[in-house]
Design an enzyme around this catalytic site. Structure first.
Site, PDB file in Angstrom:
ATOM      1  N   GLU A   1       0.709  -8.808  -9.919  1.00 43.32           N
ATOM      2  CA  GLU A   1       1.835  -9.485  -9.277  1.00 43.32           C
ATOM      3  C   GLU A   1       1.448 -10.911  -8.890  1.00 43.32           C
ATOM      4  O   GLU A   1       0.271 -11.292  -8.924  1.00 43.32           O
ATOM      5  CB  GLU A   1       2.268  -8.721  -8.033  1.00 43.32           C
ATOM      6  CG  GLU A   1       1.207  -8.683  -6.946  1.00 43.32           C
ATOM      7  CD  GLU A   1       1.802  -8.394  -5.584  1.00 43.32           C
ATOM      8  OE1 GLU A   1       2.527  -9.275  -5.072  1.00 43.32           O
ATOM      9  OE2 GLU A   1       1.523  -7.320  -5.019  1.00 43.32           O
TER      10      GLU A   1
ATOM     11  N   LYS B   1       1.145  -0.600   3.037  1.00 46.05           N
ATOM     12  CA  LYS B   1       0.711  -1.619   3.994  1.00 46.05           C
ATOM     13  C   LYS B   1       0.791  -1.058   5.413  1.00 46.05           C
ATOM     14  O   LYS B   1       1.773  -0.437   5.806  1.00 46.05           O
ATOM     15  CB  LYS B   1       1.575  -2.863   3.858  1.00 46.05           C
ATOM     16  CG  LYS B   1       1.378  -3.559   2.515  1.00 46.05           C
ATOM     17  CD  LYS B   1       2.382  -4.661   2.278  1.00 46.05           C
ATOM     18  CE  LYS B   1       2.169  -5.282   0.896  1.00 46.05           C
ATOM     19  NZ  LYS B   1       3.210  -6.280   0.567  1.00 46.05           N
TER      20      LYS B   1
END
Length: 421
Positions: A79, A213
């Site tokens: 990414e 996360k």
């Protein structure tokens, strides 16, 4: 006419995918049975590859990535929001280059995905990475943002969701990132749920990361992934699900695998079932970076409270920036360490998957050391079968010259009778 045979002759079809259909049709009445099967398999493989990469025409694919995909070499998607929004300059550029080096070292080809001036790029040059790292007005580009960013000719860093969309379109089956988005804390009232989760539920790409996360609600995220039908597995000795900065979030994944080879085998089985959902392989942060992880989690709790007035796509960049400030840069060091580790493991999975799915593959993942079964004895060992195949075929050609991929069959035109080669 000719007969079609359902049983494969040999897995040489990958070398015969670039000839013309009309030329093949003229040949078929004069080919032996063996060659008929070989050519039919090659034509099927060619059509399958063309279908797989038809979306690539809309994108700018680097020559290195294009060649790797064409030759069935392992490719790892990366990414670009980690460059545009995840880290400050020059750490973002240095990390991007180091991660690509890790992928190359493990035997795969890196394909960083980004939108540059309204054009989707798959595989970036060092100059393009440099420009992306210093650009200030990049758009965080998820699935929903592509129409706007492309129509306006803007530059954007692709999120997990956006990268998965592009990777699948060009035929890259595996994608490495730091951590995925998820269900935000307090989502029961805000409905703030990352598009990464729904993308995993509808795009068949394997995502390798360090879990969810740690600024998110890990438990609810795992529940949401289950609802989306996403296969979630930890790559390690147990199913303890990591949450980015620590190896154990306090939640268990539905499963775990002990090696990249088994993770690749899961990818193959998902593909065989034609499941449209993706896979999530969670890789715990390296132990050398875990000690400071617990201190970072305290900083995260403080940053989350400070971000109470922020919403949407701005939440994660704010919290990560604030945590880096609170920990005096320690979180950035851990972040870089885990991303490089993910790239290493993800590349190993990509190499194993390529071994499983290459046209000539009959690969079987190795049995894990320390694993035993009921038939194991002290003197037992895994059987090894050594053998080979010899293929003979005869082709009768009526034309002076016939080109099949890189093979050229030349026939002398001086003899009036039928020639065989």
């Amino acid at each position: 006419m000719f007969e079609m045979y359902s049983s494969p002759l040999v897995d040489l079809m990958g070398t015969l995918h670039s000839y013309q259909c009309a030329q093949t049709a003229r040949m078929l009445p004069h080919l032996s049975r063996a060659m008929c099967r070989l050519l039919l398999q090659g034509q099927f493989f060619s059509l399958r590859r063309q279908s797989l990469h038809q979306g690539a025409r809309r994108f700018v694919v680097s020559p290195l990535v294009k060649d790797a995909l064409s030759s069935c070499h392992p490719v790892v998607a990366l990414e670009s929001t980690i460059i545009t929004h995840g880290m400050p300059y020059p750490h973002n550029l240095e990390t991007a280059l180091e991660v690509e080096e890790v992928v190359i070292k493990e035997g795969a080809v890196p394909a960083t995905i980004a939108v540059l001036d309204g054009q989707v790029h798959v595989g970036l040059s060092e100059e393009q990475l440099q420009n992306l790292a210093i650009k200030k007005d990049c758009i965080k580009t998820s699935r929903r943002d592509f129409p706007y960013v492309l129509a306006k000719g803007l530059t954007g860093g692709t999120t997990v969701s956006g990268t998965m969309v592009v990777a699948h379109r060009v035929g890259i089956p595996i994608f490495v990132t730091g951590g995925i988005g998820g269900v935000h804390r307090g989502a029961e009232t805000t409905l703030d749920i990352s598009a990464d989760l729904t993308e995993l539920g509808r795009t068949p790409v394997c995502v390798v990361c360090a879990g969810v996360k740690s600024i998110l609600d890990v438990g609810r995220t795992l529940e949401y992934l289950e609802t989306q039908g996403v296969c979630v597995s930890v790559l390690g000795p147990d199913a303890k699900f990591p949450d980015f900065f620590t190896r154990d979030s306090g939640f268990l994944a539905p499963s775990h695998v002990e090696s990249p080879a088994l993770a690749a085998l899961m990818m193959q089985k998902r593909a065989e079932l034609s499941l449209d959902s993706g896979m999530l392989i969670a890789v715990p942060i390296p132990e050398e970076h875990e000690a400071e992880g617990y201190l970072i989690k305290e900083a995260i709790d403080q940053a989350v409270k400070e971000a109470a007035s922020i919403s949407g796509r701005d939440v994660t960049p704010f919290i990560l920036s604030r945590v880096s400030e609170i920990t005096a840069g320690q979180s950035l060091k851990s972040n870089i360490g885990l991303i490089k580790n993910n790239a290493k493991i993800g590349s190993q999975v990509a190499v194993e998957f390529a071994s499983l799915t290459a046209p000539a593959s009959r690969y079987v993942p190795p049995i894990q050391e320390g694993k035993s079964s009921d038939w194991d004895t002290e003197d037992s060992s895994r059987p090894v079968v050594v053998g080979g195949s010899i293929v003979d075929f005869v082709v009768t050609v009526l034309e002076p010259q016939l080109e099949v991929s890189v093979l050229v069959l030349s026939v002398l035109t001086s003899a009036p009778d039928t020639r065989e080669r």
